[in-house]
Design a protein around this motif. Structure first.
Motif, PDB file in Angstrom:
ATOM      1  N   GLU A  61       0.845  -1.186   0.000  1.00 58.81           N
ATOM      2  CA  GLU A  61       0.000   0.000   0.000  1.00 58.81           C
ATOM      3  C   GLU A  61       0.880   1.234   0.000  1.00 58.81           C
ATOM      4  O   GLU A  61       1.718   1.404   0.880  1.00 58.81           O
ATOM      5  N   ILE A  62       0.682   2.058  -1.014  1.00 63.90           N
ATOM      6  CA  ILE A  62       1.427   3.301  -1.141  1.00 63.90           C
ATOM      7  C   ILE A  62       0.399   4.420  -1.089  1.00 63.90           C
ATOM      8  O   ILE A  62      -0.536   4.441  -1.900  1.00 63.90           O
ATOM      9  N   PRO A  63       0.512   5.333  -0.122  1.00 57.71           N
ATOM     10  CA  PRO A  63      -0.500   6.383   0.038  1.00 57.71           C
ATOM     11  C   PRO A  63      -0.783   7.123  -1.273  1.00 57.71           C
ATOM     12  O   PRO A  63       0.120   7.497  -2.013  1.00 57.71           O
ATOM     13  N   GLY A  64      -2.077   7.271  -1.564  1.00 59.09           N
ATOM     14  CA  GLY A  64      -2.505   7.987  -2.755  1.00 59.09           C
ATOM     15  C   GLY A  64      -2.407   7.180  -4.040  1.00 59.09           C
ATOM     16  O   GLY A  64      -2.617   7.708  -5.125  1.00 59.09           O
ATOM     17  N   GLU A  65      -2.090   5.908  -3.935  1.00 57.66           N
ATOM     18  CA  GLU A  65      -1.915   5.033  -5.100  1.00 57.66           C
ATOM     19  C   GLU A  65      -2.829   3.820  -4.964  1.00 57.66           C
ATOM     20  O   GLU A  65      -3.191   3.429  -3.857  1.00 57.66           O
ATOM     21  N   PRO A  66      -3.149   3.181  -6.100  1.00 56.21           N
ATOM     22  CA  PRO A  66      -3.861   1.901  -5.989  1.00 56.21           C
ATOM     23  C   PRO A  66      -2.942   0.852  -5.345  1.00 56.21           C
ATOM     24  O   PRO A  66      -1.714   0.996  -5.388  1.00 56.21           O
ATOM     25  N   GLU A  67      -3.532  -0.170  -4.768  1.00 53.15           N
ATOM     26  CA  GLU A  67      -2.734  -1.247  -4.174  1.00 53.15           C
ATOM     27  C   GLU A  67      -1.856  -1.869  -5.250  1.00 53.15           C
ATOM     28  O   GLU A  67      -2.253  -1.994  -6.401  1.00 53.15           O
ATOM     29  N   TYR A  77      12.177  -2.434   1.688  1.00 43.44           N
ATOM     30  CA  TYR A  77      11.726  -1.068   1.448  1.00 43.44           C
ATOM     31  C   TYR A  77      11.577  -0.792  -0.048  1.00 43.44           C
ATOM     32  O   TYR A  77      12.095  -1.519  -0.887  1.00 43.44           O
ATOM     33  N   HIS A  78      10.875   0.312  -0.326  1.00 43.31           N
ATOM     34  CA  HIS A  78      10.596   0.699  -1.705  1.00 43.31           C
ATOM     35  C   HIS A  78      10.889   2.173  -1.921  1.00 43.31           C
ATOM     36  O   HIS A  78      10.934   2.954  -0.976  1.00 43.31           O
ATOM     37  N   ALA A  79      11.066   2.512  -3.187  1.00 41.75           N
ATOM     38  CA  ALA A  79      11.198   3.906  -3.598  1.00 41.75           C
ATOM     39  C   ALA A  79      10.192   4.134  -4.714  1.00 41.75           C
ATOM     40  O   ALA A  79       9.965   3.258  -5.549  1.00 41.75           O
ATOM     41  N   ARG A  80       9.564   5.321  -4.717  1.00 42.29           N
ATOM     42  CA  ARG A  80       8.589   5.675  -5.750  1.00 42.29           C
ATOM     43  C   ARG A  80       9.073   6.931  -6.454  1.00 42.29           C
ATOM     44  O   ARG A  80       9.434   7.919  -5.808  1.00 42.29           O
ATOM     45  N   GLY A  85       5.878   7.669 -11.193  1.00 42.64           N
ATOM     46  CA  GLY A  85       5.102   6.834 -10.278  1.00 42.64           C
ATOM     47  C   GLY A  85       5.591   5.402 -10.168  1.00 42.64           C
ATOM     48  O   GLY A  85       5.029   4.624  -9.402  1.00 42.64           O
ATOM     49  N   HIS A  86       6.622   5.033 -10.889  1.00 48.41           N
ATOM     50  CA  HIS A  86       7.140   3.666 -10.837  1.00 48.41           C
ATOM     51  C   HIS A  86       7.667   3.364  -9.433  1.00 48.41           C
ATOM     52  O   HIS A  86       8.240   4.232  -8.782  1.00 48.41           O
ATOM     53  N   VAL A  87       7.470   2.126  -8.982  1.00 48.06           N
ATOM     54  CA  VAL A  87       7.914   1.706  -7.652  1.00 48.06           C
ATOM     55  C   VAL A  87       9.053   0.706  -7.814  1.00 48.06           C
ATOM     56  O   VAL A  87       8.961  -0.223  -8.615  1.00 48.06           O
ATOM     57  N   PHE A  88      10.116   0.921  -7.060  1.00 48.70           N
ATOM     58  CA  PHE A  88      11.318   0.096  -7.132  1.00 48.70           C
ATOM     59  C   PHE A  88      11.628  -0.474  -5.752  1.00 48.70           C
ATOM     60  O   PHE A  88      11.309   0.140  -4.739  1.00 48.70           O
ATOM     61  N   HIS A 113       6.344  -2.121   9.864  1.00 50.36           N
ATOM     62  CA  HIS A 113       6.357  -0.846   9.157  1.00 50.36           C
ATOM     63  C   HIS A 113       6.658  -1.061   7.678  1.00 50.36           C
ATOM     64  O   HIS A 113       7.264  -2.053   7.294  1.00 50.36           O
ATOM     65  N   ASP A 114       6.190  -0.138   6.885  1.00 49.03           N
ATOM     66  CA  ASP A 114       6.499  -0.065   5.460  1.00 49.03           C
ATOM     67  C   ASP A 114       7.025   1.337   5.209  1.00 49.03           C
ATOM     68  O   ASP A 114       6.407   2.318   5.623  1.00 49.03           O
ATOM     69  N   ILE A 115       8.138   1.418   4.550  1.00 46.84           N
ATOM     70  CA  ILE A 115       8.709   2.722   4.219  1.00 46.84           C
ATOM     71  C   ILE A 115       8.829   2.819   2.704  1.00 46.84           C
ATOM     72  O   ILE A 115       9.321   1.892   2.056  1.00 46.84           O
ATOM     73  N   VAL A 116       8.362   3.942   2.172  1.00 51.15           N
ATOM     74  CA  VAL A 116       8.511   4.219   0.749  1.00 51.15           C
ATOM     75  C   VAL A 116       9.302   5.519   0.621  1.00 51.15           C
ATOM     76  O   VAL A 116       8.843   6.576   1.041  1.00 51.15           O
TER      77      VAL A 116
END
Length: 128
Positions: A61-67, A77-80, A85-88, A113-116
């Motif tokens: 789940e990324i705030p403001g994005e579809p699942e 962890y992820h980077a957007r 908008g690509h997620v890595f 926790h999830d960190i983007v």
């Protein structure tokens, strides 16, 4: 109740693993209908949920994005990219006890926790 694995279950799992891009349900559906035009969107959504419940994939789940759905089930962890908008995936060690450093829990019992991280990906950077 034991749920059996179906052809659709396997097709959806294969699509998530093939895409490896933290795809949305719609992106997974669009990939599947290329070779399986009769598969319904509802079938894809149901099987994504089942795959998450079975621990085969993880919902991100990324705030403001579809699942989004991730083929890597371990904590990471992820980077957007703020441009495309690509997620890595981020190549760093997961900090398992980060919640212990929270000074005021406000009554929460933290379970993880999830960190983007956010930034600009290499492809978008090259376009600047």
């Amino acid at each position: 109740m034991i749920k059996r694995k179906t052809i659709q279950y396997d097709l959806v799992l294969e699509a998530v693993k093939k895409l490896q891009c933290h795809a949305t349900a719609d992106e997974i559906y669009n990939e599947l209908i290329k070779e399986h035009p009769n598969i319904s969107k509802g079938t894809v959504y149901r099987n994504l949920q089942r795959l998450c419940e079975m621990g085969e994939i993880r919902k991100r789940e990324i705030p403001g994005e579809p699942e989004r759905f991730d083929h890597i089930c371990s904590d990471h962890y992820h980077a957007r990219c703020i441009k495309c908008g690509h997620v890595f995936d981020v190549d760093m060690e997961y900090i398992t006890d980060m919640e212990k450093s929270i000074k005021n829990t406000h009554g929460f019992v933290f379970t993880g926790h999830d960190i983007v991280f956010k930034g600009i990906c290499q492809e978008c950077k090259n376009k600047l």
